[in-house]
Write an enzyme that holds these catalytic residues in place. Structure first.
Site, PDB file in Angstrom:
ATOM      1  N   GLN A 282      -5.791  -3.502 -35.315  1.00 35.71           N
ATOM      2  CA  GLN A 282      -6.203  -2.946 -36.606  1.00 35.71           C
ATOM      3  C   GLN A 282      -6.232  -4.023 -37.688  1.00 35.71           C
ATOM      4  O   GLN A 282      -7.108  -4.025 -38.560  1.00 35.71           O
ATOM      5  CB  GLN A 282      -5.251  -1.810 -37.014  1.00 35.71           C
TER       6      GLN A 282
ATOM      7  N   GLY B 244      -4.009  11.285  -3.187  1.00 29.20           N
ATOM      8  CA  GLY B 244      -3.248  12.456  -3.615  1.00 29.20           C
ATOM      9  C   GLY B 244      -1.778  12.188  -3.839  1.00 29.20           C
ATOM     10  O   GLY B 244      -0.989  13.118  -3.974  1.00 29.20           O
TER      11      GLY B 244
ATOM     12  N   ARG C  30      -7.620 -15.350 -42.266  1.00 35.51           N
ATOM     13  CA  ARG C  30      -8.620 -14.405 -42.743  1.00 35.51           C
ATOM     14  C   ARG C  30      -8.433 -14.148 -44.237  1.00 35.51           C
ATOM     15  O   ARG C  30      -7.321 -13.880 -44.711  1.00 35.51           O
ATOM     16  CB  ARG C  30      -8.482 -13.091 -41.970  1.00 35.51           C
TER      17      ARG C  30
ATOM     18  N   ALA D 211       0.840  -1.195   0.000  1.00 33.62           N
ATOM     19  CA  ALA D 211       0.000   0.000   0.000  1.00 33.62           C
ATOM     20  C   ALA D 211       0.875   1.243   0.000  1.00 33.62           C
ATOM     21  O   ALA D 211       1.285   1.731   1.062  1.00 33.62           O
ATOM     22  CB  ALA D 211      -0.927  -0.019   1.217  1.00 33.62           C
TER      23      ALA D 211
ATOM     24  N   GLU E  63      10.726  -3.756  -9.646  1.00 36.70           N
ATOM     25  CA  GLU E  63       9.314  -3.617  -9.993  1.00 36.70           C
ATOM     26  C   GLU E  63       9.161  -3.192 -11.448  1.00 36.70           C
ATOM     27  O   GLU E  63       8.362  -3.762 -12.201  1.00 36.70           O
ATOM     28  CB  GLU E  63       8.653  -2.579  -9.081  1.00 36.70           C
TER      29      GLU E  63
ATOM     30  N   PRO F 264      13.609  -0.489  -9.276  1.00 37.20           N
ATOM     31  CA  PRO F 264      14.134  -1.099 -10.507  1.00 37.20           C
ATOM     32  C   PRO F 264      13.602  -2.512 -10.748  1.00 37.20           C
ATOM     33  O   PRO F 264      13.269  -2.870 -11.890  1.00 37.20           O
ATOM     34  CB  PRO F 264      15.644  -1.091 -10.274  1.00 37.20           C
TER      35      PRO F 264
END
Length: 384
Positions: free
Chosen positions: A341, A131, A273, A126, A247, A245
């Site tokens: 896309q 803020g 496709r 945590a 993380e 670092p």
């Protein structure tokens, strides 16, 4: 063990993770996304398989493996499209466990880490407040010393694993008379439901990462013993900076896996496709797009491999980790957008995993330090 043996072990591990995912995750993942969290039963199965905290020392429940072996779990899960689960595991195994391993007392390590490695306990940290996000010096939560105890007050938000966590690291101000970087401490709490004044808020509804529970947490006059202190008093900010670092590199690994997974999906789709009586893959535009996407993935993967070698040598600095986070997460969003896309209208349909990858990617440029903060860190490091 020589490099060849290590590579063979690494490839076997990746296969075992895919097999585990096929049996224990794929049939249920869509439901977990609807429910908004990963069930506790899966944590136990992950622990039994050896996929949690595997780079911890064996005496604390780990396997003593190098970083690349522990991070490959979130890498493969990201490739397979389980981004929410990858984030859960990143916080648990690569962040919380290492704070305790690096700064905890022997009693804290022996008590908590084996339960995290087995999946019996889920870890959370945590830091973020309403803020105070990327600016950790904006933290307002306090932990004031009183008669051999600390009294914690404040609130936290956007806490990954907040709904299920059993072990929670809390960042709070312990000295109001100095700037936050000099007066912040970390506390590690267990048995959360027994703590008077602790409460969990709602499971926050996000636009993506639906299966990754994210919560508000509240602390109202919570009294904890001095033994809950993690490391030394007033040195919490220093610890946070030291661990960032790792993380950020792990978030980069997740980004890398996600973009490679999107590329895999897209290659398969454009081959199947048909457009204008020919496979989509035979159109020049498709070939150009795939060529650029694949090149981006390959270049980023090489940089990530370099960063992994650096962290394993205990040489990964803040600037390089920030570069990794910035480059991979920005690339992830670009790559997956271009992949979607190529799916055309089907890419916008939830039944195609590429749509989930697109939504899940967006937060990568925000948490763990925004792209803008990464640029600031990198720029200051270069120009100082």
């Amino acid at each position: 063990m020589n490099d060849l043996q290590l590579n063979e072990e690494y490839e076997l591990l990746k296969k075992s993770i895919r097999l585990f995912a096929e049996k224990e995750i794929e049939p249920f993942y869509a439901q977990w996304e609807k429910e908004g969290l990963i069930p506790p039963e899966l944590w136990l199965k992950l622990g039994e398989a050896g996929f949690l905290c595997s780079d911890l020392e064996e005496q604390y429940g780990g396997l003593g493996l190098p970083y690349r072996f522990s991070s490959v779990v979130v890498d493969v899960f990201s490739i397979l499209g389980y981004a929410a689960l990858a984030v859960n595991l990143t916080v648990h195994s690569q962040i919380v466990a290492h704070y305790i391993a690096n700064y905890g007392t022997e009693e804290q390590k022996k008590t908590m880490l084996p339960k995290m490695a087995s999946g019996e306990s889920v870890g959370a940290i945590a830091m973020t407040e309403p803020g105070a996000g990327s600016d950790l010096q904006g933290i307002k939560a306090t932990a004031l010393a009183q008669d051999g105890h600390y009294t914690i007050n404040g609130s936290k938000t956007f806490i990954t694993n907040g709904q299920l966590c059993d072990i929670l690291i809390v960042a709070a101000i312990t000295n109001k008379d100095v700037k936050p970087s000099k007066g912040m401490s970390l506390f590690v709490l267990e048995d959360l439901e027994t703590l008077t004044g602790f409460s969990r808020g709602r499971n926050l509804q996000k636009i993506g990462l639906h299966g990754c529970d994210t919560s508000e947490l509240f602390f109202e006059n919570i009294r904890v013993k001095e033994t809950a202190l993690l490391g030394n008093v007033d040195e919490g900010f220093h610890y946070l900076m030291n661990q960032l670092p790792r993380e950020r590199l792990t978030l980069s690994v997740c980004a890398q896996g996600a973009m490679e997974g999107a590329l895999e999906q897209t290659i398969q789709y454009v081959k199947e496709r048909t457009v204008f009586n020919q496979p989509l893959s035979e159109l020049q535009n498709t070939q150009f797009e795939i060529a650029e996407i694949a090149t981006t993935c390959e270049v980023q993967r090489r940089f990530i491999e370099y960063c992994i070698s650096q962290i394993e040598a205990n040489q990964l600095d803040t600037k390089t980790a920030s570069m990794a986070k910035l480059s991979t997460t920005e690339a992830q969003c670009r790559v997956i957008d271009r992949c979607l896309q190529l799916f055309g209208g089907y890419g916008y349909m939830e039944e195609y995993p590429i749509s989930r990858a697109f939504i899940d990617a967006r937060v990568q440029r925000i948490y763990g330090g925004t792209s803008e903060i990464m640029k600031q860190i990198i720029g200051k490091s270069i120009l100082k």
